[in-house]
Each structure stands twice: as structure tokens, then as C-alpha cells.
Design a protein around this motif. Structure first.
Motif, PDB file in Angstrom:
ATOM      1  N   THR A  52       3.160  -6.960 -11.241  1.00 33.85           N
ATOM      2  CA  THR A  52       2.993  -7.144  -9.802  1.00 33.85           C
ATOM      3  C   THR A  52       1.514  -7.026  -9.432  1.00 33.85           C
ATOM      4  O   THR A  52       0.704  -6.493 -10.195  1.00 33.85           O
ATOM      5  N   PHE A  53       1.189  -7.516  -8.244  1.00 29.19           N
ATOM      6  CA  PHE A  53      -0.153  -7.350  -7.681  1.00 29.19           C
ATOM      7  C   PHE A  53      -0.015  -6.981  -6.218  1.00 29.19           C
ATOM      8  O   PHE A  53       0.616  -7.699  -5.437  1.00 29.19           O
ATOM      9  N   LYS A  54      -0.612  -5.853  -5.838  1.00 29.67           N
ATOM     10  CA  LYS A  54      -0.617  -5.443  -4.431  1.00 29.67           C
ATOM     11  C   LYS A  54      -2.023  -5.042  -4.020  1.00 29.67           C
ATOM     12  O   LYS A  54      -2.753  -4.415  -4.788  1.00 29.67           O
ATOM     13  N   TYR A  55      -2.341  -5.417  -2.783  1.00 33.46           N
ATOM     14  CA  TYR A  55      -3.691  -5.227  -2.275  1.00 33.46           C
ATOM     15  C   TYR A  55      -3.656  -4.523  -0.929  1.00 33.46           C
ATOM     16  O   TYR A  55      -2.777  -4.799  -0.103  1.00 33.46           O
ATOM     17  N   GLY A  56      -4.610  -3.618  -0.718  1.00 36.33           N
ATOM     18  CA  GLY A  56      -4.690  -2.915   0.548  1.00 36.33           C
ATOM     19  C   GLY A  56      -5.465  -3.720   1.579  1.00 36.33           C
ATOM     20  O   GLY A  56      -6.696  -3.682   1.608  1.00 36.33           O
ATOM     21  N   LEU A  57      -4.753  -4.473   2.415  1.00 34.40           N
ATOM     22  CA  LEU A  57      -5.394  -5.343   3.390  1.00 34.40           C
ATOM     23  C   LEU A  57      -5.632  -4.663   4.730  1.00 34.40           C
ATOM     24  O   LEU A  57      -6.643  -4.883   5.390  1.00 34.40           O
ATOM     25  N   GLY A 103      -8.486   7.614  -1.054  1.00 32.78           N
ATOM     26  CA  GLY A 103      -7.252   8.155  -0.498  1.00 32.78           C
ATOM     27  C   GLY A 103      -6.140   7.145  -0.347  1.00 32.78           C
ATOM     28  O   GLY A 103      -6.183   6.052  -0.923  1.00 32.78           O
ATOM     29  N   PRO A 104      -5.107   7.492   0.438  1.00 32.99           N
ATOM     30  CA  PRO A 104      -3.929   6.628   0.567  1.00 32.99           C
ATOM     31  C   PRO A 104      -4.230   5.358   1.366  1.00 32.99           C
ATOM     32  O   PRO A 104      -4.850   5.415   2.430  1.00 32.99           O
ATOM     33  N   VAL A 105      -3.784   4.224   0.835  1.00 33.81           N
ATOM     34  CA  VAL A 105      -3.950   2.920   1.485  1.00 33.81           C
ATOM     35  C   VAL A 105      -2.643   2.159   1.337  1.00 33.81           C
ATOM     36  O   VAL A 105      -2.051   2.137   0.250  1.00 33.81           O
ATOM     37  N   GLU A 106      -2.182   1.523   2.405  1.00 33.56           N
ATOM     38  CA  GLU A 106      -0.973   0.711   2.315  1.00 33.56           C
ATOM     39  C   GLU A 106      -1.305  -0.615   1.629  1.00 33.56           C
ATOM     40  O   GLU A 106      -2.232  -1.327   2.028  1.00 33.56           O
ATOM     41  N   CYS A 107      -0.539  -0.939   0.592  1.00 33.33           N
ATOM     42  CA  CYS A 107      -0.759  -2.156  -0.187  1.00 33.33           C
ATOM     43  C   CYS A 107       0.458  -3.070  -0.067  1.00 33.33           C
ATOM     44  O   CYS A 107       1.593  -2.595   0.035  1.00 33.33           O
ATOM     45  N   VAL A 108       0.213  -4.381  -0.107  1.00 35.81           N
ATOM     46  CA  VAL A 108       1.287  -5.366   0.016  1.00 35.81           C
ATOM     47  C   VAL A 108       1.152  -6.414  -1.081  1.00 35.81           C
ATOM     48  O   VAL A 108       0.084  -6.591  -1.676  1.00 35.81           O
ATOM     49  N   PRO A 149       4.854 -13.441   1.886  1.00 30.32           N
ATOM     50  CA  PRO A 149       3.527 -12.840   2.032  1.00 30.32           C
ATOM     51  C   PRO A 149       3.597 -11.471   2.706  1.00 30.32           C
ATOM     52  O   PRO A 149       4.396 -11.251   3.619  1.00 30.32           O
ATOM     53  N   PHE A 150       2.778 -10.544   2.205  1.00 25.73           N
ATOM     54  CA  PHE A 150       2.655  -9.187   2.743  1.00 25.73           C
ATOM     55  C   PHE A 150       3.941  -8.373   2.585  1.00 25.73           C
ATOM     56  O   PHE A 150       4.184  -7.424   3.320  1.00 25.73           O
ATOM     57  N   SER A 151       4.777  -8.720   1.614  1.00 25.92           N
ATOM     58  CA  SER A 151       6.066  -8.050   1.444  1.00 25.92           C
ATOM     59  C   SER A 151       5.920  -6.746   0.660  1.00 25.92           C
ATOM     60  O   SER A 151       4.898  -6.461   0.051  1.00 25.92           O
ATOM     61  N   GLU A 152       6.996  -5.951   0.684  1.00 24.70           N
ATOM     62  CA  GLU A 152       7.131  -4.719  -0.073  1.00 24.70           C
ATOM     63  C   GLU A 152       5.935  -3.774   0.088  1.00 24.70           C
ATOM     64  O   GLU A 152       5.299  -3.366  -0.892  1.00 24.70           O
ATOM     65  N   PRO A 153       5.593  -3.399   1.316  1.00 19.18           N
ATOM     66  CA  PRO A 153       4.468  -2.479   1.508  1.00 19.18           C
ATOM     67  C   PRO A 153       4.728  -1.125   0.869  1.00 19.18           C
ATOM     68  O   PRO A 153       5.850  -0.626   0.864  1.00 19.18           O
ATOM     69  N   GLU A 154       3.695  -0.558   0.301  1.00 18.28           N
ATOM     70  CA  GLU A 154       3.779   0.778  -0.279  1.00 18.28           C
ATOM     71  C   GLU A 154       2.433   1.472  -0.071  1.00 18.28           C
ATOM     72  O   GLU A 154       1.392   0.810   0.009  1.00 18.28           O
ATOM     73  N   VAL A 155       2.448   2.776   0.043  1.00 16.62           N
ATOM     74  CA  VAL A 155       1.213   3.543   0.176  1.00 16.62           C
ATOM     75  C   VAL A 155       0.800   4.020  -1.211  1.00 16.62           C
ATOM     76  O   VAL A 155       1.554   4.716  -1.891  1.00 16.62           O
ATOM     77  N   PHE A 156      -0.398   3.623  -1.622  1.00 18.32           N
ATOM     78  CA  PHE A 156      -0.917   4.001  -2.939  1.00 18.32           C
ATOM     79  C   PHE A 156      -2.135   4.893  -2.734  1.00 18.32           C
ATOM     80  O   PHE A 156      -3.009   4.605  -1.902  1.00 18.32           O
ATOM     81  N   ASP A 157      -2.192   5.975  -3.491  1.00 19.45           N
ATOM     82  CA  ASP A 157      -3.280   6.945  -3.360  1.00 19.45           C
ATOM     83  C   ASP A 157      -4.406   6.584  -4.322  1.00 19.45           C
ATOM     84  O   ASP A 157      -4.256   6.705  -5.541  1.00 19.45           O
ATOM     85  N   GLY A 206       1.215  -2.858 -12.750  1.00 20.02           N
ATOM     86  CA  GLY A 206       1.052  -3.051 -11.314  1.00 20.02           C
ATOM     87  C   GLY A 206      -0.401  -2.953 -10.895  1.00 20.02           C
ATOM     88  O   GLY A 206      -0.955  -1.855 -10.801  1.00 20.02           O
ATOM     89  N   VAL A 207      -1.034  -4.098 -10.645  1.00 18.86           N
ATOM     90  CA  VAL A 207      -2.405  -4.072 -10.152  1.00 18.86           C
ATOM     91  C   VAL A 207      -2.381  -3.524  -8.727  1.00 18.86           C
ATOM     92  O   VAL A 207      -1.596  -3.970  -7.889  1.00 18.86           O
ATOM     93  N   ARG A 208      -3.250  -2.548  -8.453  1.00 20.17           N
ATOM     94  CA  ARG A 208      -3.333  -1.950  -7.134  1.00 20.17           C
ATOM     95  C   ARG A 208      -4.812  -1.815  -6.755  1.00 20.17           C
ATOM     96  O   ARG A 208      -5.566  -1.101  -7.400  1.00 20.17           O
ATOM     97  N   ASP A 209      -5.202  -2.538  -5.711  1.00 19.75           N
ATOM     98  CA  ASP A 209      -6.587  -2.533  -5.243  1.00 19.75           C
ATOM     99  C   ASP A 209      -6.662  -1.995  -3.827  1.00 19.75           C
ATOM    100  O   ASP A 209      -5.833  -2.361  -2.970  1.00 19.75           O
ATOM    101  N   GLY A 210      -7.658  -1.166  -3.555  1.00 17.69           N
ATOM    102  CA  GLY A 210      -7.830  -0.626  -2.212  1.00 17.69           C
ATOM    103  C   GLY A 210      -9.266  -0.199  -1.983  1.00 17.69           C
ATOM    104  O   GLY A 210     -10.061  -0.067  -2.924  1.00 17.69           O
ATOM    105  N   ALA A 211      -9.613   0.021  -0.728  1.00 19.98           N
ATOM    106  CA  ALA A 211     -10.976   0.389  -0.379  1.00 19.98           C
ATOM    107  C   ALA A 211     -10.985   1.158   0.937  1.00 19.98           C
ATOM    108  O   ALA A 211      -9.985   1.163   1.675  1.00 19.98           O
ATOM    109  N   ASN A 212     -12.114   1.776   1.220  1.00 21.18           N
ATOM    110  CA  ASN A 212     -12.315   2.396   2.531  1.00 21.18           C
ATOM    111  C   ASN A 212     -13.583   1.837   3.183  1.00 21.18           C
ATOM    112  O   ASN A 212     -14.319   2.544   3.872  1.00 21.18           O
ATOM    113  N   LEU A 213     -13.845   0.566   2.944  1.00 19.41           N
ATOM    114  CA  LEU A 213     -15.064  -0.089   3.419  1.00 19.41           C
ATOM    115  C   LEU A 213     -15.026  -0.321   4.932  1.00 19.41           C
ATOM    116  O   LEU A 213     -13.989  -0.693   5.490  1.00 19.41           O
ATOM    117  N   ILE A 214     -16.147  -0.120   5.559  1.00 18.78           N
ATOM    118  CA  ILE A 214     -16.315  -0.382   6.990  1.00 18.78           C
ATOM    119  C   ILE A 214     -17.589  -1.203   7.175  1.00 18.78           C
ATOM    120  O   ILE A 214     -18.629  -0.905   6.574  1.00 18.78           O
TER     121      ILE A 214
END
Length: 424
Positions: free
Chosen positions: A264-269, A239-244, A225-233, A176-184
Motif C-alpha cells: 500500500t501507499f499512504k500520504y499525509g496530505l 508526530g501523528p499525521v492522517e494519511c490516505v 481517492p483519499f480512502s482508508e484514512p489512518e493516523v500514522f505517528d 506500507g509506504v507512509r509519508d508525512g511532514a510538518n512543513l509550513i
């Protein structure tokens, strides 16, 4: 090794900057449709690394949409490896041009899916990368290699998949690829703004197409698109980011070489980004087919998606206004080599403050650019090799991860990657 770098935008520019610190190649020809852009990259290298290093870099013009242009530039410079760093819509032409020139080829995004069917296994469905894999025999006959999907995602996560299969697990349930960020990103006044950190053209393509999932008993299939949201830490303070679910090449690559029950591939959008993408779709601004619009000089034909891309800040310029970190990684579940249940997250984090300080490149494009440079070095050293159309999973992961993490003073890239064992 003589490298033709096609594209000197954010990622291409970062590839050249990273490679400038390495010595495994004879020359890198930096090319772009805008010669001035390619010359700017070479000038930066000269200013930061001096004339001796800059002598190994040349600037030239190329038309990535024309295979004949790619072939001509490659032949003129005696190129051995074509590094594709332009948008995925140009993959077919750069791919064809490299093959015609008898050069090896690498990219970071594969040929596009079409027409995004609800069932990608149907006879009418064309999955990501299908057009390239269909030409594998041509590359085998020519004795050249097309290493596809060798960025960060796809790319590094696929290397992680090979490593997990060979060294961490006896049986894999899910890759399960899981990508996330806290970029501003902030404007000049300090106000937070909407500004995608990667090509909006590519982002629209990935996020609005039906995401693909792979299961061993079912094959490839799509979901909404954007299905099966999950929070990945995510680690390192993100920290925790919702990924879809998002359409991405890893799901099409990993099952070809790595034995697993599911991919699977989910990304924190983020909710704001998802809402904007949905609005673009509702307004038809995600379309790539040109429409006729009025202009001061008369009617012109333009693709709505290109207008959106032109209206947003260039991702390559966002670094000075961006703060935070981005994480790319692979979450793997299954049975460990000791026979016990195991769950791990293998990852790499890039900090924008560091990438800007070291390379004057924002972290998302820099992290993408890092991995093909490592792959090129492994090919130059003979530690990776082959012919045909292959993904990163087809190669031994250890040399890649060792070179990546080895301290710079010991000849490596000094980029530590992480492995977190998580509770089962």
C-alpha cells in the motif's frame, strides 16, 4: 560515467548540487528546455565549489518531449547514463531517446497510468510503469539498464523493502509506504499560505487518480481517492499525521521482486490540501487536455492543469519561506527472522533548515534528488548493475544504505536512516 541530466527544475537542480560534492562521474550535462535555467544551476556550482568542480558540468538545451532531441544531445556528449528529472508526462519521450542513444536510464517517476480504470488488471487498464516494462526486452537486447522509480518515493522506500525482506523478516504481511511532514510555508508577511512543496502537476496526477493496492491473492486493484484514512505517528518530532491512499509507483514495483501479502501507499496530505484537490477536480482544472481560452493576442490552447501549476509558487523557490521536516519511509509487518511477530518503520527525515543551509534546496526536492545520485554512484562503482527495465528492489539494498549513511569524511553521504521497532 557521463551523465545527461534532463531537467534543471527543483529536483534536477538539487541532483546537480548533491553530485557536485561527489567524484564518481566524468561529466554531468545539465539540460533544460530553458538553457538559462541549466546555466543557472552550473553557475551556482561554480560559485560554491570553484572552477575545478564546475569543469565537470556543462549546460545545454533539450526538448524533453522529443525523443530525437534527447537522443541527439546524448550522442553529442557521449552520454552513458540519462537521468530523467522532468515531470512524468515526459517519461515516454526521455525513455525512448535514451534507448535510441544506447545509454542507460534512470527516473524518479514512471510512465503514467491510463485511463485510470477501476480494475487495473483488466485488459484495458494501463498501470503506472506498464509502458516501460513492456519495453524490457528492447533494453535487454541493447545491453542497457533502465532503473525506474529511483527517487525517494518511489526509490528509497523500495530499497527499504528489499532490505526488510533480506535482513529483517522471514515472512512479510504488508509493505506500507507512509509519508508525512510538518512543513509550513509562509508569505512575506509571515502568514501561512497554500503552496505545494512538490510539483502540483505530479501531485494532481497522483492524488486524483484511483489509488492502487496490491494483495497476493487478488493482484492489483483500485480504491477511491483519499480512502482508508489512518493516523500514522512519524518520527523526529513530526508526530501523528492522517494519511490516505494515493496512487504511487511503489505498489506497482514492490510485488515484482519482494514477496509480501500486501502493498500500500499512504500520504499525509491534510484536510485543506484534499479539499483544494477535490475543488480543482470539480472545476475541471485537473485536466491535461488543452482547452481554448482568450488572451490579449487572441485564442490560445492551454491545459487547465498547466494553468494551475503556473499560478502557484515554483516549489523550488519555497525553501526560504518553509519550515519543518519531511519523512519518507516504509512500514513493514510480518514475521521476523526469529519467528516472532514484528513491525518496523524504516525511514529518512530531511530538515528544511539543514537542506537550505547546505544546498540552498528545499527539503522535499532535495530528499527526492539524493537517492538517484547514490544509485548512479553505485552503478559507477559496479556495485549495482544489470540490463533491462528494473526497479530498486532488484538490487542489493546494503550497498545503498551503507553508502547513504557513511559519514562524508569517510567517503559517504552522511545521511542517517532510521529503523524503529514498533509494538505488535
Amino acid at each position: 560515467m557521463k551523465i545527461l541530466l534532463v531537467g534543471s527544475g527543483g529536483v534536477g537542480d538539487s541532483i546537480a548540487k548533491i553530485a557536485a560534492r561527489r567524484t564518481f562521474y566524468e561529466v554531468i550535462v545539465v539540460t533544460d528546455y530553458s538553457l538559462a535555467s541549466a546555466e543557472e544551476t552550473v553557475a551556482w556550482i561554480a560559485s560554491k565549489h570553484g572552477a575545478e568542480t564546475a569543469r565537470r558540468f556543462l549546460a545545454d538545451r533539450i526538448d524533453a518531449s522529443d525523443p530525437a532531441s534527447v537522443e541527439e544531445v546524448a550522442r553529442r556528449h557521449g552520454i552513458t547514463h540519462v537521468m530523467n528529472a522532468v515531470e512524468p508526462k515526459f517519461v515516454p519521450s526521455v525513455f525512448a531517446g535514451a534507448l535510441a542513444a544506447g545509454a542507460n536510464y534512470l527516473d524518479m517517476a514512471m510512465s503514467l497510468s491510463e485511463p485510470h480504470p477501476s480494475n487495473p488488471n483488466s485488459e484495458t487498464g494501463v498501470k503506472l510503469g506498464d509502458d516501460q516494462f513492456a519495453q524490457a526486452a528492447d533494453w535487454e537486447t541493447s545491453g542497457t539498464l533502465a532503473l525506474v522509480g529511483m527517487g525517494v518515493e518511489p526509490g528509497l522506500s523500495d530499497v527499504f523493502a528489499r532490505y526488510a525482506a533480506d535482513h529483517l523478516f522471514s515472512e512479510i504481511d504488508e509493505l506500507g509506504v507512509r509519508d508525512g511532514a510538518n512543513l509550513i510555508v509562509r508569505d512575506e508577511s509571515g502568514e501561512e499560505i497554500f503552496a505545494p512543496s512538490f510539483s502540483i502537476w505530479t501531485t494532481i496526477e497522483e492524488c486524483l487518480n484511483p489509488p492502487v493496492i496490491w494483495e497476493k491473492e487478488r493482484g492489483w486493484y483500485t480504491t477511491a481517492p483519499f480512502s482508508e484514512p489512518e493516523v500514522f505517528d512519524f518520527p523526529d518530532g513530526i508526530g501523528p499525521v492522517e494519511c490516505v491512499n494515493v496512487e504511487h509507483e511503489e505498489v506497482l514495483l514492490m510485488p515484482r521482486w519482494v514477496d509480501a501479502k500486501r502493498a500500500t501507499f499512504k500520504y499525509g496530505l491534510g484536510n485543506e490540501f484534499i479539499a483544494i484537490l477535490k475543488t480543482l477536480h470539480q472545476l475541471g482544472l485537473d485536466k491535461t487536455a488543452p482547452v481554448t481560452v482568450r488572451s490579449a493576442s487572441g485564442p490560445v490552447s492551454v491545459a487547465p492543469r498547466d494553468v494551475v501549476a503556473a499560478g502557484l509558487p515554483n516549489p523550488a523557490t519555497l525553501g526560504p519561506r518553509m519550515t519543518g521536516k519531511t519523512c519518507a519511509g516504509l512500514w513493514v509487518t510480518g514475521t521476523g527472522v526469529d519467528g516472532s511477530p514484528r513491525e518496523v518503520y524504516l525511514y529518512h527525515v530531511a530538515d528544511n533548515e539543514w537542506t537550505m543551509r547546505e544546498y540552498e534546496s528545499q527539503c522535499v526536492v532535495w530528499q527526492t534528488a539524493l537517492n538517484p545520485v547514490i544509485a548512479l554512484e553505485l552503478l559507477a562503482l559496479g556495485m549495482w548493475g544489470g540490463v533491462g527495465v528494473l526497479g530498486p528492489e532488484a538490487f542489493d539494498a546494503l550497498p545503498f544504505l551503507e553508502l547513504m549513511a557513511l559519514p562524508v569524511e569517510e567517503g559517504g553521504y552522511g545521511q542517517a536512516w532510521g529503523l524503529e521497532d514498533r509494538a505488535v
